[in-house]
Design a protein around this motif. Structure first.
Motif, short mmCIF file in Angstrom:
data_model
loop_
_atom_site.label_atom_id
_atom_site.label_comp_id
_atom_site.label_asym_id
_atom_site.label_seq_id
_atom_site.Cartn_x
_atom_site.Cartn_y
_atom_site.Cartn_z
N ALA A 93 0.88 -0.96 0.26
CA ALA A 93 0.14 -0.20 -0.05
C ALA A 93 0.09 1.22 0.02
CB ALA A 93 -0.53 -0.03 1.12
N TYR A 94 1.88 1.27 0.29
CA TYR A 94 2.76 2.24 0.75
C TYR A 94 3.87 2.80 -0.26
CZ TYR A 94 6.83 5.88 2.31
OH TYR A 94 7.66 6.51 2.28
N ALA A 95 3.89 0.91 -1.78
CA ALA A 95 4.47 1.38 -2.70
C ALA A 95 3.17 1.93 -3.73
CB ALA A 95 4.66 0.28 -3.32
N GLU A 96 2.38 1.97 -3.46
CA GLU A 96 0.91 2.24 -3.87
C GLU A 96 1.03 3.70 -3.91
OE1 GLU A 96 -2.97 0.47 -6.12
OE2 GLU A 96 -2.42 -0.01 -3.92
N LEU A 97 1.07 4.45 -2.66
CA LEU A 97 1.44 5.54 -1.91
C LEU A 97 2.38 6.19 -2.56
CD1 LEU A 97 -0.78 7.72 -0.48
CD2 LEU A 97 1.18 6.97 1.80
N GLN A 98 3.16 6.19 -2.67
CA GLN A 98 4.86 6.60 -3.69
C GLN A 98 4.06 6.88 -4.62
OE1 GLN A 98 8.12 4.27 -2.46
NE2 GLN A 98 8.28 6.15 -1.67
N MET A 99 3.44 5.99 -5.52
CA MET A 99 3.23 5.53 -7.24
C MET A 99 2.45 7.33 -7.44
SD MET A 99 4.73 3.95 -9.89
CE MET A 99 4.10 4.34 -11.07
N ALA A 100 1.13 6.60 -6.72
CA ALA A 100 0.21 7.61 -6.69
C ALA A 100 0.24 9.50 -6.81
CB ALA A 100 -0.98 7.57 -5.95
N GLN A 101 2.33 9.64 -6.37
CA GLN A 101 2.80 11.04 -6.29
C GLN A 101 2.77 11.76 -7.93
OE1 GLN A 101 2.37 12.81 -3.10
NE2 GLN A 101 1.60 10.93 -2.19
N ASN A 102 3.45 10.39 -8.33
CA ASN A 102 3.41 11.18 -10.23
C ASN A 102 3.58 10.03 -10.17
OD1 ASN A 102 4.67 12.49 -11.55
ND2 ASN A 102 6.93 12.46 -11.65
N PRO A 103 2.30 10.28 -11.59
CA PRO A 103 1.64 11.60 -12.34
C PRO A 103 0.78 11.65 -10.32
CG PRO A 103 0.77 10.20 -13.22
CD PRO A 103 2.08 9.28 -12.72
N TYR A 104 0.48 12.66 -10.13
CA TYR A 104 -0.60 12.93 -8.65
C TYR A 104 -2.46 12.36 -9.12
CZ TYR A 104 -3.05 15.08 -5.02
OH TYR A 104 -3.80 14.79 -3.39
N SER A 105 -2.69 11.15 -8.10
CA SER A 105 -3.62 10.66 -8.41
C SER A 105 -4.23 10.46 -6.85
CB SER A 105 -3.52 9.55 -8.50
OG SER A 105 -5.28 8.69 -8.62
#
Length: 464
Positions: A93-105
């Motif tokens: 979930a944390y990796a997914e959270l980082q991934m969602a930063q760029n591009p921002y979602s």
């Protein structure tokens, strides 16, 4: 015959014996009935027999204790598996959270944050259950299976996120590489255009409209600088080929100038430039470099002007043509014979074999051909300029000579200039007796005009 007399039995004993006998009869009857009914004989041991046996009591206690330990171990295994599965889920979930930063979602960020919070709550509940010793609600086998499934799913999600991240980074890198390749291509094209201008139309264009009547030594100096630029380009290419062939550059420099000490490692290139210039300018003080079977120019001692104009016309013709095209059209011309002779003199057979792995270029030159390699093309341009410089020198109709400066000679600003252009000539170094290490480019004398030689100065030279 003795008569046996029966002894009479007391009535009280009679009744006791009768009761016992009756019990035995009843027991046998019950046993027979049970046997006839297929039940089998069932013998009940007295309870006090087992209660009083210590061995039986110890075994029963150990069996209970072992079952309790096994159950406890299974519960703890299930608990640990569930904890690790939860940690893996949080990582995903944390990796997914980082991934969602760029591009921002924002939606992806909210979902990943919610997943982390929920999993932390479950881990907190497991912690409370562990400290309260309330793990009976966990079914070990089911919990282990579900924990493994959860962990594998989380790992798969982490891998998918990592792959997606790497793919995005790869796209960015490919975009950067494409942009850099484009810049490189543009730079190469720009450099080639500059080189073409320098080698063809740049410094040589000033002679396009020049007339023989206004020719002066300044023109010779300008063309000399153009020839030396071409020579240095060839030297750089030669050193680069030596480096690719794994030559010991320092040892090669020492072989040419054994006693030289360089202020910087990059100054070794001046040794190779000295070697090339000495070879190329050898015979410069003679028309056409004293090539064998060369016909003399149309002149006598009373027609210097006519002879000078003859060389000047040859100079203007050669400086404007493509050298390879000219050699193809004139394979037995003086310039063609000069090119072959200088190449075979400058590039030794062992050197060519070491640089290129064969002697194909040498064989082609010996047979009257001209290689199409980049190495020979650079040499050909240098040869054309040196040959043209000789024609220009004799265009003045005066005596032409060259001179080398001896090693350890005192530096003279009249006859020499330093190739390093550094601080060696500052702070009264000349007055201190700075000496010449070796000559890089010879000096020229056209009539009474002196064109300075180019020398390498070394502070150590004055101490030897």
């Amino acid at each position: 015959m003795e008569t046996i007399k029966c002894r009479s039995i007391p009535s009280s004993n009679k009744s006791k014996i009768a009761r016992t006998f009756q019990k035995v009869i009843n027991l046998k009857t019950a046993t027979r009935i049970a046997s006839n009914n297929g039940i089998g004989i069932c013998m009940f041991a007295p309870q006090n027999k087992f209660e009083d046996d210590p061995t039986t009591i110890y075994k029963s206690h150990n069996a209970y204790k072992d079952d309790s330990k096994a159950k406890r171990k299974a519960l703890l295994d299930a608990l640990v598996a569930k904890v690790f599965a939860g940690i893996t889920t949080i990582k995903a979930a944390y990796a997914e959270l980082q991934m969602a930063q760029n591009p921002y979602s924002s939606d992806a960020i909210h979902a990943a944050d919610q997943a982390v919070v929920e999993e932390l709550k479950l881990l907190s509940e497991l912690k409370r259950s562990f400290f309260k010793n309330d793990l009976d609600h966990l079914s070990p086998q089911v919990t282990l299976m579900l924990a493994n499934i959860q962990e594998q799913q989380s790992l798969m999600k982490t891998y998918e996120i990592t792959i997606k991240k790497l793919e995005m980074e790869t796209e960015v890198k490919e975009s950067d590489i494409s942009a850099l390749k484009k810049q490189l291509d543009e730079s190469i094209a720009f450099n080639k255009s500059l080189e073409k201008k320098l080698n063809e139309s740049g410094p040589l264009s000033m002679f396009d409209n020049i007339q023989f009547s206004i020719l002066n030594p300044t023109h010779f100096v300008q063309f000399l600088h153009s020839a030396l630029r071409s020579m240095r380009s060839f030297v750089k290419l030669m050193v680069r080929e030596m480096d690719v062939a794994h030559w010991d550059i320092e040892a090669a420099a020492k072989a040419i100038e054994p006693e030289s000490i360089f202020a910087k490692p990059t100054h070794r290139c001046f040794v190779f430039e000295s070697f090339v210039s000495k070879t190329m300018f050898e015979g410069f003080n003679h028309p056409n470099f004293m090539l064998p079977n060369e016909s003399p120019p149309p002149m006598d001692h009373h027609h210097h002007h006519q002879s000078g104009e003859h060389y000047f016309n040859k100079f203007k013709k050669l400086k404007s043509v493509n050298p390879r095209h000219y050699l193809t059209q004139n394979p037995i011309s003086s310039f063609a014979r000069f090119t072959r002779a200088k190449y075979l003199q400058l590039v030794h057979a062992k050197m060519e074999c070491s640089l290129f792995g064969n002697l194909n270029q040498r064989k082609l030159v010996n047979s009257g051909g001209f290689p199409d390699s980049a190495f020979f093309t650079a040499f050909l341009e240098m040869a054309r300029r040196v040959w043209s410089l000789n024609l220009l020198a004799f265009s003045f109709g005066e005596n032409v000579s060259i001179f080398q400066v001896s090693k350890n000679s005192r530096f003279s600003e009249v006859y020499m200039e330093s190739v390093t252009h550094e601080s060696l000539l500052e702070n009264d170094s000349v007055d201190a007796g700075l000496r010449v290490d070796f000559t890089v480019v010879p000096g020229f004398m056209i009539g009474n005009t002196v064109i300075q030689s180019q020398v390498y100065l070394s502070p150590a030279a004055s101490l030897r």
